[in-house]
Structure formats: C-alpha cells, structure tokens
Design an enzyme around this catalytic site. Structure first.
Site, PDB file in Angstrom:
ATOM      1  N   ASN A   1      43.082  40.182  42.694  1.00  0.00           N
ATOM      2  CA  ASN A   1      42.293  40.846  41.474  1.00  0.00           C
ATOM      3  C   ASN A   1      41.112  41.330  41.868  1.00  0.00           C
ATOM      4  OD1 ASN A   1      41.616  41.827  38.761  1.00  0.00           O
ATOM      5  ND2 ASN A   1      41.581  39.709  38.039  1.00  0.00           N
TER       6      ASN A   1
ATOM      7  N   LYS B   1      38.777  42.905  39.735  1.00  0.00           N
ATOM      8  CA  LYS B   1      38.004  42.788  38.359  1.00  0.00           C
ATOM      9  C   LYS B   1      37.184  44.166  38.727  1.00  0.00           C
ATOM     10  CE  LYS B   1      37.741  37.903  38.471  1.00  0.00           C
ATOM     11  NZ  LYS B   1      37.907  36.818  37.605  1.00  0.00           N
TER      12      LYS B   1
ATOM     13  N   HIS C   1      45.096  39.175  30.922  1.00  0.00           N
ATOM     14  CA  HIS C   1      44.104  38.441  31.666  1.00  0.00           C
ATOM     15  C   HIS C   1      43.073  37.914  30.632  1.00  0.00           C
ATOM     16  CE1 HIS C   1      40.839  37.409  34.444  1.00  0.00           C
ATOM     17  NE2 HIS C   1      41.676  37.498  35.328  1.00  0.00           N
TER      18      HIS C   1
ATOM     19  N   GLU D   1      39.919  37.454  30.642  1.00  0.00           N
ATOM     20  CA  GLU D   1      38.790  38.542  30.463  1.00  0.00           C
ATOM     21  C   GLU D   1      39.029  39.675  29.686  1.00  0.00           C
ATOM     22  OE1 GLU D   1      37.837  38.957  34.640  1.00  0.00           O
ATOM     23  OE2 GLU D   1      37.134  37.096  34.721  1.00  0.00           O
TER      24      GLU D   1
ATOM     25  N   GLU E   1      46.683  30.807  34.283  1.00  0.00           N
ATOM     26  CA  GLU E   1      45.326  30.877  34.736  1.00  0.00           C
ATOM     27  C   GLU E   1      44.497  30.028  33.507  1.00  0.00           C
ATOM     28  OE1 GLU E   1      44.338  34.305  37.325  1.00  0.00           O
ATOM     29  OE2 GLU E   1      44.018  34.903  35.467  1.00  0.00           O
TER      30      GLU E   1
ATOM     31  N   GLY F   1      36.513  31.643  37.719  1.00  0.00           N
ATOM     32  CA  GLY F   1      35.266  31.899  38.161  1.00  0.00           C
ATOM     33  C   GLY F   1      34.448  30.815  38.103  1.00  0.00           C
TER      34      GLY F   1
ATOM     35  N   SER G   1      39.834  30.222  40.364  1.00  0.00           N
ATOM     36  CA  SER G   1      38.886  29.747  41.321  1.00  0.00           C
ATOM     37  C   SER G   1      39.439  29.336  42.512  1.00  0.00           C
ATOM     38  CB  SER G   1      38.306  28.577  40.953  1.00  0.00           C
ATOM     39  OG  SER G   1      37.335  28.797  39.915  1.00  0.00           O
TER      40      SER G   1
HETATM   41  C1  PEP Z   1      41.265  36.009  38.030  1.00  0.00           C
HETATM   42  O1  PEP Z   1      40.445  37.039  38.131  1.00  0.00           O
HETATM   43  O2  PEP Z   1      42.440  36.197  37.844  1.00  0.00           O
HETATM   44  C2  PEP Z   1      40.734  34.838  38.750  1.00  0.00           C
HETATM   45  C3  PEP Z   1      41.538  33.844  38.894  1.00  0.00           C
HETATM   46  O3  PEP Z   1      39.457  34.796  39.196  1.00  0.00           O
HETATM   47  P1  PEP Z   1      38.904  33.768  40.279  1.00  0.00           P
HETATM   48  O4  PEP Z   1      39.711  33.495  41.192  1.00  0.00           O
HETATM   49  O5  PEP Z   1      37.495  34.302  40.639  1.00  0.00           O
HETATM   50  O6  PEP Z   1      38.611  32.500  39.376  1.00  0.00           O
END
Ligand code: PEP
Length: 240
Positions: A6, A8, A95, A97, A164, A170, A201
């Site tokens: 992803n 982003k 997601h 975000e 998640e 992040g 992460s």
């Molecule tokens: C994500 O964007 O779904 C994600 C898990 O981000 P990160 O790996 O940066 O935590």
C-alpha cells in the site's frame, strides 16, 4: 502468501523504477508460486504500474473506490469501472486512514458490494483503536466491522481480510505474538473461507517474529513497501 503493497499518498512517475528490482527478484525467486504480490499505488499511477507489471504475475489494486459504479457528478471520485479500465484487479476498502475521514461501516458495505459487482477483488481492512484495545473491545469491534461491512454480501469468500490494528499502522509497534495469534484464530473461526492478512508496521526486522504466526495468509505493507529492498527482504525472510 499475500504481500500487498500500500503506497498510500506516496509515489510519482519516478517511483516506477523501483519496481524493476522487485520484478527481477520475483523472476528468480524459487518460492514464487507460493506468493501473490499486489501493488496498490495511488490512482494516478495505476495505469503506468499496470503496464509496467504486464508480463509479470504481480497484480495491481487501488486504495479506495466510490460506492457507486455509475458515472456522475461526484467531484474527486473514481469508480470501480474506471479503476478496472486502467488495470486494477483489487481494491482496498475500509482502511483506517479512510475510516478516520468519516467512512462508516455502512458506506464500506456499499463500496464492497459495488466492488464485487464490478469484478474487483476486495481487500477489506478491519482493526481496533488503542482505546478499544485497552478496554478489551478488540473482538467486539472486529465483529461489528465484519457484520456491518459484509452485510448482505453473498460471495464472501473472495474477500481478503486485512487485520490492521489502528495503533500499529505507521507506529513501528506490532501486537504481542500471543495477542495476534488469538485475534487471527478468532477471525479464522468467524471467516472460515477467507484469507486473513496482518497489516501494521510490518518491516524486514519484525517479519521474523510475525512469520511465526502460523495461521496468517500474508501481509498488508505500507511504509516498507515503498522501498523495494525492504519489500523484497520481507518476502525473502518470510521463507528463511
Ligand atoms: C497500511 O497502510 O495498511 C499499513 C499497514 O501501513 P504501515 O505498514 O506503514 O504501518
């Protein structure tokens, strides 16, 4: 195993070069038949990334879609047909975000229905916040997100679930192994026919710990997926 990247809101036309390393790696990777890589760049790059990955078995997805699949006065929106038209085969829905900007479980449900109807495969994100975790509400929150998000959806088994935890995205913090194992077991029991991924992460160091969670079907990777070396390292270490 799924390895979903992803990107982003990162990446421009220069980022396409970073795919060369991954394409080369996959060609030579002995376990390539065991893995499915999906790149989810920003919509501005889906067309170019799809063309770049044309003769590989790496696929492309979007990070969001509009809940309607018709055309109309929805400024700033992109529907599933438009995403398919430029090469997307998958779409990430729910997601955290996007949820943070006001996306409800009901809206997520509409998006999932539309995406499935249009022929896109759905990567459905669920996860609890740190406050919910502290109050020991994880299972309750996940159950509600699943119940409302997948309401009236018939062909559920094609949906990939990405667990998640919001507090993990992040932040560099991942769940304790036993907690993660228990949550994945809980989801596996609830969604017997679905692939269940972990996201939050994931990096080339903690993958050694995460890969011990035997019942995971892969990872949704944000930050580390933007660097091809880190992304390749995660894949390699999963099988070491
Ligand atoms: C994500 O964007 O779904 C994600 C898990 O981000 P990160 O790996 O940066 O935590």
């Amino acid at each position: 195993m799924y390895f979903i990247a992803n990107w982003k809101m990162f990446g421009d036309t220069n980022s396409l070069n970073s795919l060369n390393k991954v394409i080369k790696f996959i060609k030579l990777f002995k376990k390539k038949r065991l893995i499915k890589i999906i790149y989810c760049p920003p919509n501005t790059l889906i067309d170019l990334v799809s063309k770049k990955l044309k003769n590989t078995n790496i696929e492309v997805g979007s990070q969001n879609c509009h809940e309607k699949d018709d055309y109309g006065p929805y400024t700033g929106s992109v529907n599933c047909s438009m995403l398919k038209n430029v090469g997307a085969k998958y779409v990430i829905i729910g997601h955290s975000e996007v949820r943070q900007s006001g996306e409800s479980n009901e809206l997520i449900n509409k998006k999932i229905q539309t995406a499935i109807k249009s022929g896109l495969k759905v990567i459905f994100c669920i996860g609890e916040t740190i406050q919910q975790k502290r109050k020991k509400l994880t299972k309750k929150v996940l159950s509600k997100q699943i119940k409302l998000g997948l309401n009236k959806i018939k062909n559920k088994k094609t949906i990939i679930i990405a667990y998640e935890p919001v507090w993990s995205i992040g932040t560099g913090i991942i769940p304790k192994p036993l907690d993660l194992l228990k949550t994945i077991n809980f989801l596996k029991k609830k969604l017997k026919n679905n692939k269940i991924l972990y996201g939050g992460s994931v990096n080339s160091k903690n993958i050694n710990q995460l890969k011990l969670i035997y019942n995971l079907d892969g990872y949704l990777i944000g930050g580390a997926s933007q660097d091809p070396k880190k992304f390749i390292d995660i894949i390699k270490k999963t099988y070491n």
